[in-house]
Design a protein around this motif. Sequence first.
Motif, mmCIF file in Angstrom:
data_model
loop_
_atom_site.group_PDB
_atom_site.id
_atom_site.type_symbol
_atom_site.label_atom_id
_atom_site.label_comp_id
_atom_site.label_asym_id
_atom_site.label_seq_id
_atom_site.Cartn_x
_atom_site.Cartn_y
_atom_site.Cartn_z
ATOM 1 N N GLN A 15 0.825 -1.205 0.000
ATOM 2 C CA GLN A 15 0.000 0.000 0.000
ATOM 3 C C GLN A 15 0.865 1.264 0.000
ATOM 4 O O GLN A 15 0.552 2.233 -0.694
ATOM 5 C CB GLN A 15 -0.933 0.006 1.205
ATOM 6 C CG GLN A 15 -2.034 -1.027 1.124
ATOM 7 C CD GLN A 15 -2.792 -1.163 2.430
ATOM 8 O OE1 GLN A 15 -2.221 -1.092 3.522
ATOM 9 N NE2 GLN A 15 -4.100 -1.369 2.316
ATOM 10 N N LEU A 16 1.948 1.250 0.765
ATOM 11 C CA LEU A 16 2.849 2.408 0.782
ATOM 12 C C LEU A 16 3.515 2.597 -0.571
ATOM 13 O O LEU A 16 3.616 3.712 -1.076
ATOM 14 C CB LEU A 16 3.903 2.249 1.880
ATOM 15 C CG LEU A 16 3.382 2.306 3.315
ATOM 16 C CD1 LEU A 16 4.493 1.960 4.294
ATOM 17 C CD2 LEU A 16 2.796 3.672 3.623
ATOM 18 N N GLN A 17 3.965 1.497 -1.172
ATOM 19 C CA GLN A 17 4.598 1.551 -2.490
ATOM 20 C C GLN A 17 3.622 2.132 -3.520
ATOM 21 O O GLN A 17 3.980 3.004 -4.312
ATOM 22 C CB GLN A 17 5.044 0.150 -2.893
ATOM 23 C CG GLN A 17 5.824 0.090 -4.180
ATOM 24 C CD GLN A 17 6.265 -1.337 -4.496
ATOM 25 O OE1 GLN A 17 5.634 -2.324 -4.080
ATOM 26 N NE2 GLN A 17 7.361 -1.460 -5.210
ATOM 27 N N ARG B 119 1.648 6.563 -6.875
ATOM 28 C CA ARG B 119 0.516 7.376 -7.329
ATOM 29 C C ARG B 119 0.844 8.863 -7.251
ATOM 30 O O ARG B 119 0.590 9.625 -8.190
ATOM 31 C CB ARG B 119 -0.722 7.057 -6.478
ATOM 32 C CG ARG B 119 -1.992 7.743 -6.943
ATOM 33 C CD ARG B 119 -3.162 7.428 -6.025
ATOM 34 N NE ARG B 119 -3.014 7.993 -4.694
ATOM 35 C CZ ARG B 119 -3.214 9.282 -4.398
ATOM 36 N NH1 ARG B 119 -3.562 10.132 -5.326
ATOM 37 N NH2 ARG B 119 -3.065 9.717 -3.166
ATOM 38 N N ARG B 120 1.442 9.281 -6.153
ATOM 39 C CA ARG B 120 1.763 10.705 -5.975
ATOM 40 C C ARG B 120 2.849 11.166 -6.941
ATOM 41 O O ARG B 120 2.794 12.276 -7.449
ATOM 42 C CB ARG B 120 2.151 10.984 -4.527
ATOM 43 C CG ARG B 120 0.966 10.796 -3.590
ATOM 44 C CD ARG B 120 1.292 11.183 -2.186
ATOM 45 N NE ARG B 120 0.228 10.769 -1.282
ATOM 46 C CZ ARG B 120 -0.009 11.356 -0.119
ATOM 47 N NH1 ARG B 120 0.724 12.374 0.298
ATOM 48 N NH2 ARG B 120 -0.972 10.914 0.658
ATOM 49 N N ARG C 264 10.301 3.852 -11.370
ATOM 50 C CA ARG C 264 10.164 2.628 -10.583
ATOM 51 C C ARG C 264 10.273 2.963 -9.102
ATOM 52 O O ARG C 264 11.240 3.573 -8.650
ATOM 53 C CB ARG C 264 11.258 1.614 -10.951
ATOM 54 C CG ARG C 264 11.035 0.246 -10.287
ATOM 55 C CD ARG C 264 12.206 -0.691 -10.491
ATOM 56 N NE ARG C 264 13.442 -0.190 -9.904
ATOM 57 C CZ ARG C 264 13.740 -0.196 -8.598
ATOM 58 N NH1 ARG C 264 12.879 -0.649 -7.720
ATOM 59 N NH2 ARG C 264 14.900 0.267 -8.172
ATOM 60 N N VAL C 265 9.248 2.574 -8.361
ATOM 61 C CA VAL C 265 9.186 2.861 -6.932
ATOM 62 C C VAL C 265 9.514 1.571 -6.171
ATOM 63 O O VAL C 265 8.849 0.558 -6.354
ATOM 64 C CB VAL C 265 7.783 3.379 -6.543
ATOM 65 C CG1 VAL C 265 7.694 3.629 -5.049
ATOM 66 C CG2 VAL C 265 7.457 4.652 -7.332
ATOM 67 N N PRO C 266 10.553 1.618 -5.328
ATOM 68 C CA PRO C 266 10.955 0.411 -4.597
ATOM 69 C C PRO C 266 10.008 0.082 -3.444
ATOM 70 O O PRO C 266 9.187 0.914 -3.051
ATOM 71 C CB PRO C 266 12.344 0.789 -4.057
ATOM 72 C CG PRO C 266 12.248 2.265 -3.860
ATOM 73 C CD PRO C 266 11.393 2.764 -4.999
ATOM 74 N N ARG C 267 10.137 -1.102 -2.906
ATOM 75 C CA ARG C 267 9.378 -1.494 -1.717
ATOM 76 C C ARG C 267 9.915 -0.704 -0.521
ATOM 77 O O ARG C 267 11.115 -0.472 -0.403
ATOM 78 C CB ARG C 267 9.568 -2.986 -1.426
ATOM 79 C CG ARG C 267 9.085 -3.894 -2.509
ATOM 80 C CD ARG C 267 7.629 -4.162 -2.479
ATOM 81 N NE ARG C 267 7.262 -4.946 -1.301
ATOM 82 C CZ ARG C 267 6.008 -5.223 -0.980
ATOM 83 N NH1 ARG C 267 5.028 -4.797 -1.728
ATOM 84 N NH2 ARG C 267 5.732 -5.934 0.090
ATOM 85 N N MET D 207 12.479 4.488 1.724
ATOM 86 C CA MET D 207 12.632 3.896 0.388
ATOM 87 C C MET D 207 13.931 4.416 -0.199
ATOM 88 O O MET D 207 14.275 5.578 -0.014
ATOM 89 C CB MET D 207 11.490 4.320 -0.539
ATOM 90 C CG MET D 207 10.182 3.702 -0.262
ATOM 91 S SD MET D 207 8.966 4.307 -1.459
ATOM 92 C CE MET D 207 7.656 3.146 -1.177
ATOM 93 N N GLN D 208 14.619 3.551 -0.933
ATOM 94 C CA GLN D 208 15.868 3.936 -1.586
ATOM 95 C C GLN D 208 15.909 3.340 -2.983
ATOM 96 O O GLN D 208 15.256 2.335 -3.247
ATOM 97 C CB GLN D 208 17.062 3.434 -0.786
ATOM 98 C CG GLN D 208 17.133 4.008 0.594
ATOM 99 C CD GLN D 208 18.275 3.415 1.404
ATOM 100 O OE1 GLN D 208 19.017 2.559 0.929
ATOM 101 N NE2 GLN D 208 18.428 3.872 2.617
ATOM 102 N N HIS D 209 16.683 3.964 -3.843
ATOM 103 C CA HIS D 209 16.958 3.450 -5.184
ATOM 104 C C HIS D 209 15.737 3.444 -6.114
ATOM 105 O O HIS D 209 15.333 2.410 -6.629
ATOM 106 C CB HIS D 209 17.591 2.051 -5.115
ATOM 107 C CG HIS D 209 18.730 1.951 -4.151
ATOM 108 N ND1 HIS D 209 19.890 2.680 -4.314
ATOM 109 C CD2 HIS D 209 18.881 1.253 -3.008
ATOM 110 C CE1 HIS D 209 20.708 2.421 -3.310
ATOM 111 N NE2 HIS D 209 20.114 1.554 -2.502
#
Length: 94
Positions: A10-12, A17-18, A33-36, A51-53
Amino acid sequence: MLRKTRTASQLQEEVSRRIHRAPEVVEDGVKIRVPRPQWQEPDASGCNWTMQHFGNAIGFDRVVNDALKAVQKEYNLSEETKDLNSLFGDFPKS
């Protein structure tokens, strides 16, 4: 302000989305690409994840950082864990 609790997925999704609704990202048509999210000891503000990378985010550092910080202010990572030995979690006992 008390944070709501959300799962890693859900956070990912919320950070993604934002980021992808930001005008400059929409205008350029880029897919970032949004990491876990990764659990961390709560920081000074009380946030327990980071979150990183991020992938394909060159030139969009401000957008990514703004989205990440906004979501971190609103939500904490759920501390619930499922059985790592089971792909589908625990099945109800019959």
